[in-house]
Design an enzyme around this catalytic site. Structure first.
Site, short mmCIF file in Angstrom:
data_model
loop_
_atom_site.label_atom_id
_atom_site.label_comp_id
_atom_site.label_asym_id
_atom_site.label_seq_id
_atom_site.Cartn_x
_atom_site.Cartn_y
_atom_site.Cartn_z
N LYS A 180 156.17 -50.09 -11.65
CA LYS A 180 157.18 -51.08 -12.02
C LYS A 180 158.48 -50.88 -11.22
CE LYS A 180 154.29 -52.92 -14.88
NZ LYS A 180 154.08 -52.66 -16.29
C1 LIG Z 1 153.08 -52.85 -17.51
C2 LIG Z 1 153.16 -53.97 -18.47
C3 LIG Z 1 153.21 -53.77 -19.85
C4 LIG Z 1 152.99 -52.44 -20.49
O1 LIG Z 1 153.79 -51.44 -20.02
P1 LIG Z 1 153.29 -49.91 -20.06
O2 LIG Z 1 154.53 -49.16 -19.73
O3 LIG Z 1 152.22 -49.77 -19.02
O4 LIG Z 1 152.79 -49.62 -21.43
C5 LIG Z 1 153.39 -54.88 -20.66
N1 LIG Z 1 153.50 -56.11 -20.16
C6 LIG Z 1 153.43 -56.35 -18.84
C7 LIG Z 1 153.57 -57.75 -18.34
C8 LIG Z 1 153.23 -55.29 -17.95
O5 LIG Z 1 153.13 -55.53 -16.64
#
Ligand SMILES: *Cc1c(COP(=O)(O)O)cnc(C)c1O
Length: 374
Positions: A180
């Site tokens: 991310k």
């Molecule tokens: C990555 C993601 C999540 C979940 O996040 P995590 O930190 O992996 O639990 C939720 N929604 C979207 C759109 C994502 O890309």
């Protein structure tokens, strides 16, 4: 294999983490407070609660809204399953609204058509990093008495019409997973505009513990006393993780600049390739791009996916429509429900996009893809 996404960790990041390891606090200490304060500043001054993941952030957000059986959550199928599954875990019913065929962002008109008197939340997803049309979503949600939750796992650090992500919806969930926009390893956060809901989120992510004597049910208890008034979980992010997050946050502008440069280089290189379509930038937005999605036309997505991977380029597909997952199929959701999302899924491919991706790598991706589609 060139990955589709990965973290950028600097020597300063390493030193920030090591300093915490040498200090007095491993878990809930000053680094958590400092990271939450810095995040709050980045999202327009609203209260922020950090959590152990983006999934935990979504779960905490839904809990703070008190959703349960009989409530409906309107959301997009073009997302990671956690946007819906964390609401399902609280017993809510998920209603899927279709997306705009060009941006894959949820279509406010489709949301409006999906609203009922039972709708409690409209959960929008800033797909690839582009903010949704929150003005339109908020207007339709208000008419139904619902709040708007932004799943901003992709979009933290971007803005729309000059307002930062985190200031656009009633509440916002962030993810700090390594791919991310910034990372704490695993991690996430919830932003609330309403401080009372923010307080509920804070208690839920800390087992439901109440430590404020003014709220105790017990009269004149001892100094050790604490109470649980509502059920919660331990979703606390650690000082170690928050030290990394705080250090990463200082480089967010650099991350944004580099990701924008890569997106511009892809756009220039791929603009005229037959059989390929690029996603247009939302007017008024200044995104921090998390993904660079392209659409491979003429039914060739799988072939291109496999041949790119064989060439050592780790392309990805984001996402399998949420209601295709067997857990939702078993609840009675059927294919065909959101045709735009399904069409987008059938053509979608994410090209590598991360801060340390070099221009030569981008050029190799462009050349390989162009050659494949010739
Ligand atoms: C990555 C993601 C999540 C979940 O996040 P995590 O930190 O992996 O639990 C939720 N929604 C979207 C759109 C994502 O890309």
């Amino acid at each position: 294999m060139l990955p589709y996404g990965r973290q950028s960790v600097s020597e300063e990041d390493v030193e920030a983490v090591v300093a915490v390891l040498r200090g007095d606090w491993l878990t809930t200490g000053p680094a958590v407070d400092a990271f939450e304060a810095a995040l709050s500043e980045a999202v327009g001054g609203h209260p922020v609660v950090t959590t152990t993941s983006g999934t935990a952030a979504l779960h905490t957000a839904y809990d703070s809204l008190g959703i349960g059986a009989g409530d409906e959550v309107v959301t997009t199928p073009m997302t990671f399953v956690a946007t819906a599954s964390t609401a399902s875990m609280h017993g809510a019913t998920i209603v899927f609204a279709d997306v705009d065929p060009e941006t894959a962002l949820v279509d406010p008109a489709a949301v409006e058509a999906a609203l009922t008197p039972r709708t409690k939340v409209v959960a929008a997803v800033d797909y690839a990093g582009q903010p949704c049309d929150y003005a339109a979503l908020t207007a339709v949600a208000r008419d139904a008495g619902a709040l708007v939750l932004a799943d901003a796992a992709h979009s933290f650090g971007g803005s729309l019409d000059g307002r930062p992500v985190g200031d656009l919806a009633d509440l916002t969930a962030l993810s700090f997973f390594p791919t991310k926009n910034l990372t704490t390893g695993e991690g996430g956060a919830v932003v609330h505009k309403d401080p009372a809901l923010g307080q509920r989120a804070r208690e839920f992510h800390n087992i439901g513990l109440v430590r404020d004597p003014a709220r105790f049910r017990e009269v004149d208890p001892g100094g050790w006393h604490q109470e649980v008034h509502a059920l919660g979980l331990n979703y606390r992010l650690t000082d170690v993780a928050c030290a990394l997050g705080l250090s990463q946050l200082r480089r967010l502008a650099t991350f944004k600049k580099r990701r924008s440069e890569i997106v511009a280089r892809y756009r220039a290189g791929l603009a005229d390739v037959d059989g390929l379509r690029l996603v247009e930038q939302v007017p008024g937005s200044d995104p921090l791009w998390h993904l660079f999605p392209v659409r491979v036309l003429d039914g060739r997505r799988r072939e291109v996916y496999e041949r790119m991977r064989a060439a050592g380029i780790g392309v990805q597909v984001n996402y399998v429509p949420v209601y295709w997952h067997p857990v939702y199929e078993d609840l009675g959701y059927r294919r065909g429900l959101c045709p735009n999302a399904e069409q987008f899924y059938a053509e979608q491919l994410s090209l590598p996009l991360f801060v340390e991706l070099r221009d030569e790598d981008v050029d190799r991706v462009v050349e390989t893809l162009t050659e494949l589609l010739r």
